[in-house]
Design a protein around this motif. Structure first.
Motif, PDB file in Angstrom:
ATOM      1  N   GLY A 123       0.830  -1.213   0.000  1.00  0.00           N
ATOM      2  CA  GLY A 123       0.000   0.000   0.000  1.00  0.00           C
ATOM      3  C   GLY A 123       0.856   1.251   0.000  1.00  0.00           C
ATOM      4  O   GLY A 123       1.752   1.408   0.850  1.00  0.00           O
ATOM      5  N   ARG A 152      -0.358   4.613  -0.003  1.00  0.00           N
ATOM      6  CA  ARG A 152      -0.846   5.734   0.793  1.00  0.00           C
ATOM      7  C   ARG A 152      -0.861   5.467   2.302  1.00  0.00           C
ATOM      8  O   ARG A 152      -0.733   6.386   3.113  1.00  0.00           O
ATOM      9  CB  ARG A 152      -2.252   6.130   0.297  1.00  0.00           C
ATOM     10  CG  ARG A 152      -2.218   6.771  -1.080  1.00  0.00           C
ATOM     11  CD  ARG A 152      -3.573   6.830  -1.756  1.00  0.00           C
ATOM     12  NE  ARG A 152      -4.056   5.525  -2.136  1.00  0.00           N
ATOM     13  CZ  ARG A 152      -3.671   4.871  -3.237  1.00  0.00           C
ATOM     14  NH1 ARG A 152      -2.812   5.411  -4.057  1.00  0.00           N
ATOM     15  NH2 ARG A 152      -4.154   3.679  -3.495  1.00  0.00           N
ATOM     16  N   SER A 190       8.810  -3.454  -6.297  1.00  0.00           N
ATOM     17  CA  SER A 190       7.596  -2.735  -6.694  1.00  0.00           C
ATOM     18  C   SER A 190       7.879  -1.736  -7.804  1.00  0.00           C
ATOM     19  O   SER A 190       8.977  -1.156  -7.874  1.00  0.00           O
ATOM     20  CB  SER A 190       7.072  -1.991  -5.462  1.00  0.00           C
ATOM     21  OG  SER A 190       6.213  -0.947  -5.827  1.00  0.00           O
ATOM     22  N   SER A 191       6.862  -1.518  -8.636  1.00  0.00           N
ATOM     23  CA  SER A 191       6.982  -0.493  -9.677  1.00  0.00           C
ATOM     24  C   SER A 191       7.169   0.889  -9.052  1.00  0.00           C
ATOM     25  O   SER A 191       7.654   1.818  -9.700  1.00  0.00           O
ATOM     26  CB  SER A 191       5.726  -0.472 -10.541  1.00  0.00           C
ATOM     27  OG  SER A 191       4.654   0.088  -9.827  1.00  0.00           O
ATOM     28  N   TYR A 232       6.696   3.680   1.241  1.00  0.00           N
ATOM     29  CA  TYR A 232       6.579   2.306   0.716  1.00  0.00           C
ATOM     30  C   TYR A 232       7.634   2.082  -0.355  1.00  0.00           C
ATOM     31  O   TYR A 232       8.394   1.106  -0.313  1.00  0.00           O
ATOM     32  CB  TYR A 232       5.171   2.088   0.147  1.00  0.00           C
ATOM     33  CG  TYR A 232       5.039   0.806  -0.643  1.00  0.00           C
ATOM     34  CD1 TYR A 232       5.066  -0.425   0.006  1.00  0.00           C
ATOM     35  CD2 TYR A 232       4.898   0.817  -2.030  1.00  0.00           C
ATOM     36  CE1 TYR A 232       4.961  -1.612  -0.708  1.00  0.00           C
ATOM     37  CE2 TYR A 232       4.783  -0.360  -2.753  1.00  0.00           C
ATOM     38  CZ  TYR A 232       4.817  -1.567  -2.081  1.00  0.00           C
ATOM     39  OH  TYR A 232       4.714  -2.730  -2.788  1.00  0.00           O
ATOM     40  N   PHE A 261       6.668  -5.486  -9.329  1.00  0.00           N
ATOM     41  CA  PHE A 261       5.257  -5.729  -9.697  1.00  0.00           C
ATOM     42  C   PHE A 261       4.590  -4.402 -10.058  1.00  0.00           C
ATOM     43  O   PHE A 261       4.763  -3.400  -9.353  1.00  0.00           O
ATOM     44  CB  PHE A 261       4.492  -6.330  -8.523  1.00  0.00           C
ATOM     45  CG  PHE A 261       4.891  -7.734  -8.133  1.00  0.00           C
ATOM     46  CD1 PHE A 261       5.607  -8.553  -8.991  1.00  0.00           C
ATOM     47  CD2 PHE A 261       4.526  -8.234  -6.892  1.00  0.00           C
ATOM     48  CE1 PHE A 261       5.951  -9.858  -8.628  1.00  0.00           C
ATOM     49  CE2 PHE A 261       4.870  -9.531  -6.514  1.00  0.00           C
ATOM     50  CZ  PHE A 261       5.585 -10.335  -7.387  1.00  0.00           C
ATOM     51  N   THR A 272       1.036  -2.814 -10.139  1.00  0.00           N
ATOM     52  CA  THR A 272      -0.381  -2.791  -9.757  1.00  0.00           C
ATOM     53  C   THR A 272      -1.094  -4.100 -10.130  1.00  0.00           C
ATOM     54  O   THR A 272      -1.940  -4.151 -11.022  1.00  0.00           O
ATOM     55  CB  THR A 272      -1.091  -1.556 -10.380  1.00  0.00           C
ATOM     56  OG1 THR A 272      -0.249  -0.407 -10.200  1.00  0.00           O
ATOM     57  CG2 THR A 272      -2.441  -1.280  -9.710  1.00  0.00           C
ATOM     58  N   ARG A 306      -6.450  -7.700  -3.128  1.00  0.00           N
ATOM     59  CA  ARG A 306      -6.324  -6.940  -1.882  1.00  0.00           C
ATOM     60  C   ARG A 306      -7.416  -5.879  -1.790  1.00  0.00           C
ATOM     61  O   ARG A 306      -7.489  -5.001  -2.649  1.00  0.00           O
ATOM     62  CB  ARG A 306      -4.956  -6.257  -1.835  1.00  0.00           C
ATOM     63  CG  ARG A 306      -3.857  -7.150  -1.311  1.00  0.00           C
ATOM     64  CD  ARG A 306      -2.501  -6.477  -1.405  1.00  0.00           C
ATOM     65  NE  ARG A 306      -2.536  -5.034  -1.275  1.00  0.00           N
ATOM     66  CZ  ARG A 306      -1.688  -4.210  -1.880  1.00  0.00           C
ATOM     67  NH1 ARG A 306      -0.739  -4.698  -2.666  1.00  0.00           N
ATOM     68  NH2 ARG A 306      -1.780  -2.918  -1.716  1.00  0.00           N
ATOM     69  N   MET A 348      -6.853  -2.049  -2.468  1.00  0.00           N
ATOM     70  CA  MET A 348      -6.509  -1.476  -3.781  1.00  0.00           C
ATOM     71  C   MET A 348      -7.730  -0.871  -4.457  1.00  0.00           C
ATOM     72  O   MET A 348      -8.869  -1.259  -4.197  1.00  0.00           O
ATOM     73  CB  MET A 348      -5.842  -2.535  -4.650  1.00  0.00           C
ATOM     74  CG  MET A 348      -4.431  -2.836  -4.146  1.00  0.00           C
ATOM     75  SD  MET A 348      -3.528  -3.998  -5.159  1.00  0.00           S
ATOM     76  CE  MET A 348      -3.284  -3.076  -6.678  1.00  0.00           C
ATOM     77  N   ALA A 349      -7.485   0.081  -5.345  1.00  0.00           N
ATOM     78  CA  ALA A 349      -8.565   0.901  -5.901  1.00  0.00           C
ATOM     79  C   ALA A 349      -9.632   0.056  -6.613  1.00  0.00           C
ATOM     80  O   ALA A 349     -10.830   0.221  -6.360  1.00  0.00           O
ATOM     81  CB  ALA A 349      -7.990   1.944  -6.852  1.00  0.00           C
ATOM     82  N   THR A 369     -13.837   7.923  -4.815  1.00  0.00           N
ATOM     83  CA  THR A 369     -12.997   9.098  -5.074  1.00  0.00           C
ATOM     84  C   THR A 369     -11.990   8.749  -6.154  1.00  0.00           C
ATOM     85  O   THR A 369     -11.207   7.816  -5.992  1.00  0.00           O
ATOM     86  CB  THR A 369     -12.237   9.502  -3.787  1.00  0.00           C
ATOM     87  OG1 THR A 369     -13.202   9.693  -2.752  1.00  0.00           O
ATOM     88  CG2 THR A 369     -11.451  10.785  -3.989  1.00  0.00           C
ATOM     89  N   TYR A 404      -8.828  10.080  -8.094  1.00  0.00           N
ATOM     90  CA  TYR A 404      -7.814  11.144  -8.077  1.00  0.00           C
ATOM     91  C   TYR A 404      -7.449  11.539  -9.505  1.00  0.00           C
ATOM     92  O   TYR A 404      -7.476  10.739 -10.423  1.00  0.00           O
ATOM     93  CB  TYR A 404      -6.554  10.686  -7.337  1.00  0.00           C
ATOM     94  CG  TYR A 404      -6.786  10.330  -5.893  1.00  0.00           C
ATOM     95  CD1 TYR A 404      -7.516  11.173  -5.048  1.00  0.00           C
ATOM     96  CD2 TYR A 404      -6.277   9.153  -5.352  1.00  0.00           C
ATOM     97  CE1 TYR A 404      -7.733  10.841  -3.718  1.00  0.00           C
ATOM     98  CE2 TYR A 404      -6.487   8.814  -4.015  1.00  0.00           C
ATOM     99  CZ  TYR A 404      -7.217   9.667  -3.213  1.00  0.00           C
ATOM    100  OH  TYR A 404      -7.423   9.328  -1.893  1.00  0.00           O
ATOM    101  N   LEU A 440      -4.798   9.938 -13.933  1.00  0.00           N
ATOM    102  CA  LEU A 440      -3.743   9.030 -13.482  1.00  0.00           C
ATOM    103  C   LEU A 440      -3.866   7.734 -14.277  1.00  0.00           C
ATOM    104  O   LEU A 440      -4.964   7.355 -14.699  1.00  0.00           O
ATOM    105  CB  LEU A 440      -3.900   8.733 -11.991  1.00  0.00           C
ATOM    106  CG  LEU A 440      -3.896   9.941 -11.058  1.00  0.00           C
ATOM    107  CD1 LEU A 440      -4.094   9.492  -9.609  1.00  0.00           C
ATOM    108  CD2 LEU A 440      -2.587  10.713 -11.183  1.00  0.00           C
ATOM    109  N   ARG A 449      -2.286   3.507 -14.719  1.00  0.00           N
ATOM    110  CA  ARG A 449      -1.489   2.405 -14.160  1.00  0.00           C
ATOM    111  C   ARG A 449      -1.349   1.289 -15.184  1.00  0.00           C
ATOM    112  O   ARG A 449      -2.252   1.019 -15.965  1.00  0.00           O
ATOM    113  CB  ARG A 449      -2.177   1.811 -12.906  1.00  0.00           C
ATOM    114  CG  ARG A 449      -2.129   2.698 -11.671  1.00  0.00           C
ATOM    115  CD  ARG A 449      -0.720   2.768 -11.114  1.00  0.00           C
ATOM    116  NE  ARG A 449      -0.624   3.632  -9.926  1.00  0.00           N
ATOM    117  CZ  ARG A 449      -0.450   4.945  -9.957  1.00  0.00           C
ATOM    118  NH1 ARG A 449      -0.383   5.592 -11.104  1.00  0.00           N
ATOM    119  NH2 ARG A 449      -0.332   5.635  -8.829  1.00  0.00           N
ATOM    120  N   ASP A 456       1.389   8.983  -4.133  1.00  0.00           N
ATOM    121  CA  ASP A 456       1.018   8.468  -5.453  1.00  0.00           C
ATOM    122  C   ASP A 456       1.926   9.025  -6.544  1.00  0.00           C
ATOM    123  O   ASP A 456       2.434  10.137  -6.438  1.00  0.00           O
ATOM    124  CB  ASP A 456      -0.412   8.915  -5.793  1.00  0.00           C
ATOM    125  CG  ASP A 456      -1.411   7.815  -5.521  1.00  0.00           C
ATOM    126  OD1 ASP A 456      -1.006   6.640  -5.502  1.00  0.00           O
ATOM    127  OD2 ASP A 456      -2.598   8.142  -5.343  1.00  0.00           O
TER     128      ASP A 456
END
Ligand SMILES: O=C(O)[C@H]1O[C@H](OP(=O)(O)OP(=O)(O)OC[C@H]2O[C@@H](n3ccc(=O)[nH]c3=O)[C@H](O)[C@@H]2O)[C@H](O)[C@@H](O)[C@H]1O
Length: 431
Positions: free
Chosen positions: A177, A179, A217-218, A242, A269, A271, A278, A281-282, A297, A299, A307, A309, A384
């Motif tokens: 995560g 945020r 992580s990316s 993170y 990885f 996203t 999980r 996640m969005a 929400t 962003y 944004l 991904r 982010d």
């Protein structure tokens, strides 16, 4: 002559005769006061205490041998059975974070092809632990045993390496995560730094040492603007704690490769999403809110730019993980020393086709047949990054990695799983 103890202590209660009672009683008091009787009483009390303690320790060891807690004989048997290899040239893998999203999928894929798999997970409550328990039950049904424990527990890790000769470690346990790092920074240090080092120490000490494949992580690309992101691009501008802990992990694993000869493969990885995903996640939380009629929400980046991904489907990532294990080569160290060169690799595991967040929401709306209530908000400074986009040519060449599921198809599979898992009627919501 009879001894004192024979004289005054009946072997069986009720043997005293009435007529001798008073004289015996007098003698008893006299003799009790004597030094030797005191000594005997003291001996008796010591013996009583000693037998109490040995009874206690017998009970403790009995519990140890019979129970399922770590270290018990039953526990050891479960670990050994789970680690059994059932194919020629199979491998035996310790999967950390096995009750997690990627960990559960990788564990099942390995077990299905006949590899030995032992999981470890601390079942923390970063998100709903009941989902982790459900994944655990799924793994148990495939004869995969998950040890309930923390990667910071050196004794437990040493015990596991003592029981099983793991050829590989698939290290997926982490505080995930982007945020949440602003809310609970210490949890990232605990899992992604301290936990990683403890695990590496256990691997370094193992004989033979396992090869290690682990989740970076990316997010390490941070504020990098060169697209698509290649492994050789700069990763020294993390945007979140993170990302910083994952970047630190890449440096830390490098030292263990360099000094101790551990074979290391770090996977960045991008996203990762899909069934059993999980909830933080969005795509997952948006699905929940859309179905419950609650707003989401979305962003938006600088200058009202959406944004984006490089969303990557779980089955593709699993193939990348398994390909990494199969090509990892051996660690070369023993006795705490490197005995020759060992592989140190880093690969992007992405999809190579970024999708904007509003487009992802549109796909969910289509699959769920429900319109989302969108609140569009300028991206707060919460760690982010505006977009991610993987160059996967290295993974393609070295691992045979070839993502096969686009976001539309992957979200359809996710929604199907979500509706079934949470008990929604499929006919109403999904085609
Ligand atoms: O590739 C990684 O290494 C990371 O991938 C994932 O991080 P992210 O790419 O940030 O995924 P995710 O949270 O789903 O947000 C997706 C998009 O939705 C936007 N987003 C998010 C929440 C929200 O309420 N609104 C919103 O617009 C948000 O701004 C973003 O643009 C993993 O969580 C992380 O553990 C790590 O593995």
């Amino acid at each position: 002559m009879r001894g004192l103890e024979e004289e005054f202590i009946p072997s069986t209660p009720g043997k005293f005769k009435d007529k001798t009672y008073y004289s015996v009683n007098r003698q008893f008091h006299r003799c009790f006061a004597s030094t030797s009787t005191m000594f005997l009483w003291a001996l008796f009390l010591i013996a009583l205490t000693a037998s109490y303690w040995s009874f206690q320790s017998f009970m403790d060891s009995g519990t140890r041998y019979l129970s399922s807690t770590w270290g018990s004989l039953h526990w050891e048997k479960q670990v050994r059975d789970s680690a059994q290899i059932h194919r020629v040239n199979g491998i035996s893998v310790l999967v950390t974070g096995a009750a997690g999203f990627v960990g559960s999928h990788v564990s099942i894929a390995l077990k299905k092809r006949g590899d030995g798999v032992v999981g470890i997970d601390n079942f923390n409550n970063y998100y709903d632990p009941s989902l982790k328990k459900a994944r655990k039950n799924l793994l148990n049904s495939q004869n995969i045993f998950i040890v309930e424990g923390d990667i910071n527990d050196m004794r437990m890790l040493a015990k596991l390496f003592d029981i099983v000769t793991f050829t590989h470690v698939m290290h997926l346990a982490a505080q995930a995560g982007v945020r949440y790092a602003m809310e609970n920074p210490q949890s990232y240090v605990h899992s992604n730094i301290a936990g990683l080092v403890t695990l590496l120490e256990a691997c370094k000490n193992a004989n033979p040492q396992p090869a290690i494949v682990w989740a970076s992580s990316s997010s390490v690309y941070g504020l990098n603007e060169k697209v698509p992101f290649s492994e050789s691009d700069r990763t020294d501008q993390p945007a979140s704690l993170y990302a910083a802990t994952k970047k630190a992990g890449e440096e830390i694993t490098h030292t263990y490769n360099h000094i101790y000869g551990l074979s290391i493969t770090g996977l960045r990885f991008f996203t990762v999403y899909g069934p059993w995903g999980r909830p933080d996640m969005a795509y997952f939380s948006f699905t929940r809110n859309i179905l419950q009629g609650k707003p989401i929400t979305v962003y938006r980046g600088k200058n009202r730019v959406d944004l984006a991904r490089d969303f990557t489907y779980i089955d593709d990532v699993v193939k990348g993980c398994v390909g990494s294990l199969d090509t990892a080569g051996k660690s070369t160290g023993s006795g705490g020393k490197r005995r020759g060169p060992a592989l140190y690799r880093i690969f992007n595991l992405g999809n190579t086709s970024p999708v904007t967040v509003p487009m992802m929401v549109g796909m969910l709306e289509k699959h769920l047949k429900v319109k989302a209530k969108k609140h569009v908000l300028d991206m707060p400074g919460n760690g982010d990054v505006p977009f991610t986009h993987a160059n996967i040519s290295s993974a393609r060449k070295e691992l045979g990695y070839k993502p096969a599921t686009d976001l539309q198809a992957g979200l359809r599979k996710f929604v199907r799983w979500y509706l079934s898992y949470y008990g929604y009627s499929q006919e109403k919501s999904v085609k």
